[in-house]
Design a protein around this motif. Sequence first.
Motif, short mmCIF file in Angstrom:
data_model
loop_
_atom_site.label_atom_id
_atom_site.label_comp_id
_atom_site.label_asym_id
_atom_site.label_seq_id
_atom_site.Cartn_x
_atom_site.Cartn_y
_atom_site.Cartn_z
N ILE A 46 -3.04 4.99 -2.87
CA ILE A 46 -4.14 5.73 -2.25
C ILE A 46 -3.82 7.22 -2.30
CG2 ILE A 46 -5.44 6.11 -0.13
CD1 ILE A 46 -4.80 3.23 0.65
N ASP A 47 -4.64 7.96 -3.04
CA ASP A 47 -4.46 9.41 -3.14
C ASP A 47 -5.65 9.98 -3.90
OD1 ASP A 47 -3.53 12.12 -3.77
OD2 ASP A 47 -1.56 11.38 -3.18
N PRO A 48 -6.28 11.05 -3.39
CA PRO A 48 -7.39 11.65 -4.14
C PRO A 48 -6.94 12.32 -5.43
CG PRO A 48 -6.88 12.94 -2.17
CD PRO A 48 -6.07 11.68 -2.07
N VAL B 53 -1.03 -1.90 -10.70
CA VAL B 53 -1.30 -0.74 -9.85
C VAL B 53 -2.80 -0.48 -9.82
CG1 VAL B 53 -1.06 1.76 -9.62
CG2 VAL B 53 0.93 0.36 -10.19
N HIS B 54 -3.37 -0.43 -8.61
CA HIS B 54 -4.79 -0.12 -8.42
C HIS B 54 -4.89 1.18 -7.64
CE1 HIS B 54 -6.52 -4.05 -9.77
NE2 HIS B 54 -5.28 -4.41 -9.54
N HIS B 55 -5.45 2.20 -8.28
CA HIS B 55 -5.52 3.53 -7.68
C HIS B 55 -6.87 3.73 -7.00
CE1 HIS B 55 -5.44 8.19 -8.31
NE2 HIS B 55 -5.23 7.84 -7.06
N LEU B 56 -6.84 3.98 -5.69
CA LEU B 56 -8.03 4.33 -4.94
C LEU B 56 -8.02 5.85 -4.72
CD1 LEU B 56 -8.08 1.48 -2.25
CD2 LEU B 56 -9.19 1.54 -4.51
N LYS B 57 -8.92 6.56 -5.41
CA LYS B 57 -8.93 8.02 -5.34
C LYS B 57 -9.69 8.48 -4.10
CE LYS B 57 -9.29 10.47 -9.00
NZ LYS B 57 -9.79 11.11 -10.24
N MET B 58 -9.09 8.27 -2.95
CA MET B 58 -9.68 8.66 -1.67
C MET B 58 -8.57 8.86 -0.65
SD MET B 58 -11.31 4.95 -0.54
CE MET B 58 -12.51 4.98 -1.86
N MET B 59 -8.93 9.37 0.49
CA MET B 59 -7.97 9.56 1.58
C MET B 59 -8.03 8.36 2.52
SD MET B 59 -8.59 13.63 2.30
CE MET B 59 -7.20 13.77 3.43
N ILE C 165 0.86 -1.18 0.00
CA ILE C 165 0.00 0.00 0.00
C ILE C 165 0.90 1.23 0.00
CG2 ILE C 165 -1.61 1.40 1.34
CD1 ILE C 165 -2.92 -1.13 2.33
N ASP C 166 0.65 2.15 -0.93
CA ASP C 166 1.38 3.41 -1.01
C ASP C 166 0.39 4.54 -0.81
OD1 ASP C 166 3.37 5.29 -1.41
OD2 ASP C 166 3.22 5.22 -3.61
N VAL C 167 0.43 5.17 0.36
CA VAL C 167 -0.53 6.23 0.67
C VAL C 167 0.09 7.60 0.38
CG1 VAL C 167 0.16 6.30 3.12
CG2 VAL C 167 -2.08 7.17 2.44
N GLY C 168 -0.73 8.51 -0.15
CA GLY C 168 -0.19 9.78 -0.63
C GLY C 168 0.62 9.55 -1.88
N ALA C 169 0.11 8.72 -2.77
CA ALA C 169 0.90 8.15 -3.86
C ALA C 169 1.21 9.12 -5.00
CB ALA C 169 0.18 6.92 -4.42
N ALA C 170 0.30 10.04 -5.32
CA ALA C 170 0.47 10.91 -6.49
C ALA C 170 1.74 11.76 -6.37
CB ALA C 170 -0.75 11.81 -6.65
N PRO C 171 2.46 11.96 -7.49
CA PRO C 171 2.14 11.54 -8.86
C PRO C 171 2.49 10.08 -9.18
CG PRO C 171 4.19 12.76 -8.86
CD PRO C 171 3.66 12.82 -7.45
N GLY C 172 3.22 9.39 -8.28
CA GLY C 172 3.38 7.96 -8.47
C GLY C 172 4.78 7.44 -8.61
#
Length: 262
Positions: free
Chosen positions: A137-139, A152-158, A114-121
Amino acid sequence: LFSREELIQDISRHGTPGTILRINAFPKKLEAYITERLPPSFLLHPHDFTGVLMALEVGNQLRWAIVPPSLFFRQSCDVPKVFEGSAASAVNKIHEAIEVLGLHQCKQQMRAVIDVGAAPGSWTSYLAATAELVVAIDPAELSPDVAALPNVHHLKMMSQDPQIASAISHTLGSEDVLVDVLTCDMNSHPLEACRAVKELIPFLKPGGICIMTLKCRGMGRDRSITFSKLRDFFADSLEDAPRCIGLLANTKFEATFVGKKK
């Protein structure tokens, strides 16, 4: 030489016009002074230079010399990036942390991350090269190249989102599946980053590794009190006295927090 005006005059008389120079001076304000006052016949460039103008001001005395780049720089400044095409230079931090912790020798420990605060990646793409699955995980949006990676599965949430637990479990395939590594390089105050990470500690398997960058801008040189508070904050979930380490890839305002899940 006893004045900056004399310095400029001396360089103008004895320097070699046409030489492409990079200026390296102490104190730093002297560098700006020379740059503004050198005659136009002296060409300046921070990268494509053929000589280095070195100047030193101590008290009321000044010294200067023009030396070949080979005497000052150990390698050319156009060395290719280690991770060409990465979404951000922050990739160097996770690469070094993985090396320091020895995880590069244990790829089986990197099945899911799990990579939280991921953007830009940049961390996400680095981890995706080894792990079977990376939950980013990053909005905010990921770089298109990172978002297109098949594992890579992007969850656009906090991480504090009420639906985050069900979203992660669905992505992992089961509530019983836990990740091997939890990472965070979000650009936030250390306490805010720690709160985001702690929300996700339940998804880290026992013995799993937590790696987090602490952004310590404005905290002064002594950060021991802050680091002590963070260790206390994770005392119920991380073992082996979670510690802060300094990586070569960290800026002077950063430290890297590492710990192992109980």
